[in-house]
Motif scaffolding. Structure first.
Motif, short mmCIF file in Angstrom:
data_model
loop_
_atom_site.label_atom_id
_atom_site.label_comp_id
_atom_site.label_asym_id
_atom_site.label_seq_id
_atom_site.Cartn_x
_atom_site.Cartn_y
_atom_site.Cartn_z
N VAL A 168 0.04 14.91 6.48
CA VAL A 168 1.12 13.46 6.91
C VAL A 168 0.50 12.53 7.80
O VAL A 168 0.63 11.23 7.69
CB VAL A 168 2.08 14.33 7.57
N LEU A 169 0.10 12.43 8.65
CA LEU A 169 -0.42 11.66 9.22
C LEU A 169 -1.40 10.73 8.90
O LEU A 169 -1.37 9.86 9.28
CB LEU A 169 -1.07 12.45 10.85
N SER A 170 -2.49 11.59 8.66
CA SER A 170 -3.65 11.05 8.12
C SER A 170 -3.69 9.51 6.94
O SER A 170 -3.30 8.52 6.67
CB SER A 170 -5.16 11.52 7.08
N ASN A 171 -2.05 9.89 6.50
CA ASN A 171 -1.72 8.55 4.93
C ASN A 171 -0.83 8.08 5.76
O ASN A 171 -0.79 6.67 5.83
CB ASN A 171 -0.72 9.15 4.02
N LEU A 172 -0.23 8.22 6.99
CA LEU A 172 0.81 6.82 7.51
C LEU A 172 -0.33 6.30 8.14
O LEU A 172 -0.17 5.06 7.93
CB LEU A 172 1.67 7.81 8.76
N ARG A 173 -1.23 6.92 9.21
CA ARG A 173 -2.15 5.79 9.77
C ARG A 173 -3.56 4.99 9.00
O ARG A 173 -3.47 3.73 9.41
CB ARG A 173 -3.33 6.59 10.18
N ASN A 174 -3.18 5.52 7.78
CA ASN A 174 -4.46 4.47 6.74
C ASN A 174 -3.40 3.40 6.04
O ASN A 174 -3.13 2.30 5.99
CB ASN A 174 -4.26 5.54 5.50
#
Length: 284
Positions: free
Chosen positions: A127-133
């Motif tokens: 979730v964090l990785s996709n939000l950051r991207n």
């Protein structure tokens, strides 16, 4: 450059100020109090100076779809794309999908992560990785001045429990119950080499070096219900590797190659690699 005037709506008196946009147009802001109005204008001017298009009505949901279509869909396999869609649809879009990109704050991101409390570290990380991207791309395109996804956010989920491998006895019991030659080929390769499903189903006889007693992993199969494509794009750089042939696997594959009707070690009757079976139909 700004112009201030007073307008009246019903019994309330509003202060209005306009700022000049880079394209020469004006954008108006209203507030009941001078302090509130000044804060709105200051924030807008900071965003404009940072190159942000404050006139954009882009929502997170719409931008996330464009991000998916342009930055992910052309480059990832179907299963990876499905994983991203699951994360977006189940854990991100229900919370912030309808918000304008510029209005999303670190508190909104924290709300998403709080909703994942007790979930696995793996899910939280995705979730964090996709939000950051997504927000990094939004920033590059001038839709936000700064990503609201804080670099200090930490995962607090459950650690994934490691799966116990099958014991020698379990492997023997499994193989004793599998009589179908195609299924047995798949199981023997998996048990003796640790190859991934796509690597096994993409395995070609030219990749099996009986002289050197090695399997050269060079291909990967991407399965769908209607068609399977085989390419040389392995999951990671380390995926291109050689694994030794055990005596049991070597003897089995030699016997199967004599009966082979396809360049693939595991193939359908039409000589093509396997596809995903329809629901309710057994696989390999």
């Amino acid at each position: 450059m700004a112009k201030t005037e007073k307008t009246t709506k019903k019994k309330y008196q509003y202060l209005t100020k306009a700022i000049i946009m880079p394209d020469g147009t004006r954008k108006y802001f209203r507030a009941k109090m001078q302090k509130e109005l000044d804060e709105k204008v200051l924030k807008a001017q900071i965003l404009v100076n940072a190159g942000v298009d404050i006139g954009s009505e882009e929502t997170f949901g719409h931008f996330a779809q464009m991000w998916f279509d342009m930055y992910k869909k052309p480059y990832l396999r179907e299963r990876s794309l499905d994983a991203i869609k699951y994360v977006l649809n189940q854990h991100i879009l229900p919370v912030i999908g309808g918000y304008h990109l510029r209005d999303i704050t670190p508190m909104h991101i924290q709300a998403i992560m709080a909703g994942l409390s007790g979930k696995s570290n793996s899910l939280q990380s995705k979730v964090l990785s996709n939000l950051r991207n997504i927000f990094n791309i939004a920033q590059e395109n001038g839709l936000v001045a700064k990503s609201p996804v804080s670099a200090t956010l930490k995962l607090n989920g459950k650690k994934t429990v490691e799966k116990e491998p099958l014991s020698t006895v379990d492997c023997s019991l499994l193989l004793d119950r599998v009589k179908n030659p195609r299924a047995r080929t798949f199981l023997l390769i998996a048990l003796h080499t640790g190859m991934r499903r796509g690597e096994i189903l993409g395995l070609q006889w030219d990749d099996v070096d009986f002289k050197a007693r090695m399997i050269h992993i060079r291909h990967n199969a991407v399965l769908t219900e209607h068609e399977t494509t085989v390419n040389d794009f392995l999951k990671t750089a380390a995926g291109r590797r050689d694994v030794p042939l055990s005596e049991e696997l070597e003897q089995w594959l030699k016997a199967q190659k004599k009966l082979a009707h396809s360049k693939y070690a595991i193939a359908m009757e039409n000589h093509k690699p396997l596809t995903n079976p329809p629901i309710g139909v057994s696989g390999v």
